[in-house]
Design a protein around this motif. Sequence first.
Motif: not given
Length: 359
Positions: A1-8, A132-135, A184-190
Amino acid sequence: MKFEVEYISFFVIQVDGEDNQSGKYCKHYQTLDGEDYAESELSSFLGSEFTKIAKRSAERNPKAEQVPTKIGRFAVEPGYDLESNPNYNLFARLRMAETKDAYVEHAEALVQAYMDTSAIRGGAVFIVRAKHHQLFDEPFIFVLKCDFEQKIARITDERSLLNKVEMAINAKNMKSIMYPHMPEEGMLEPWELKIHQSSHARYFEDFLKYVEYEKSMPEMMNEQVMGFVHQYIEQVYEDNEEAREKETQEMELWANSEKRELQEKWTQEQVVEASSFLIEQKPDIEMKMKVGNMTVRALLADFGDRLHIAKLGNRYVVVIEGDGLEFDKGISPVELLHPESLDQIVDRIQRKAEEEVDY
């Protein structure tokens, strides 16, 4: 599970005075985009923290009242949207910021809101937007807080040996917020976010004033059991208001006591019936009690089936049954026992109780 930072965005909070309120200062050190972050020391410092936060498990109804990781839900008035929640808007603006300057502005607004909490401590705060570009195409917002470590020294070289660091931080006890919550992976709860803090602290709960948390299992059980108790009192003392009020007060005191004793009010059938409602909602509800200096831990569902409570004279007896017995490390003579019959044990307990009465 890799996250790519856009801003920090990197902020430092300093607090003067023992009461944490004499003076509070916040300084924005730097905001990096994805490329600059990848080449910076921050990337090695934070390392796999984003993945760790995302994978950290949390229960909507935790087993204890104070747990480090919680799931919060944005509270809104009936008929209103998420946009009516001020806390949600802090995160939404960061997710939608189109420029670096806009992102910095919204990050500063979030940190300033965080600084208004009562028990704030000095340290470093990172406001991170990552994908998380894959998901997902949508970004996540991570809020990371590291407290300052006092009196830190590090080994440098053979000449100077030690180099004192006035303001050191580490990721060991990092507090965090992740929005949106990913059950869980692939599911978001806004509507939900996940917070992680010391179990005794309420930093993020004080900061997120418009976020609600589900009750813990002990709280839910207490409410439901007291509901059964009040029903019982109403039935038994239906025509006696004075006795009803007295019994209600006594049971409220009992329910709020740290050490509660057996009340000896309900029959076995009444207890099993009340327990069945709780077990139906959560089959693995635990029950723990002390018998003398011994602790018994079981499932509530075991009561009346594999765990039985009886009384012989003035003594309580707990009978636990099972298909086998296993012992932990450290061999004891008990493991060599050839068990007596239950009748023999009951007889011995009975004689002991009679001897204590005669004495």
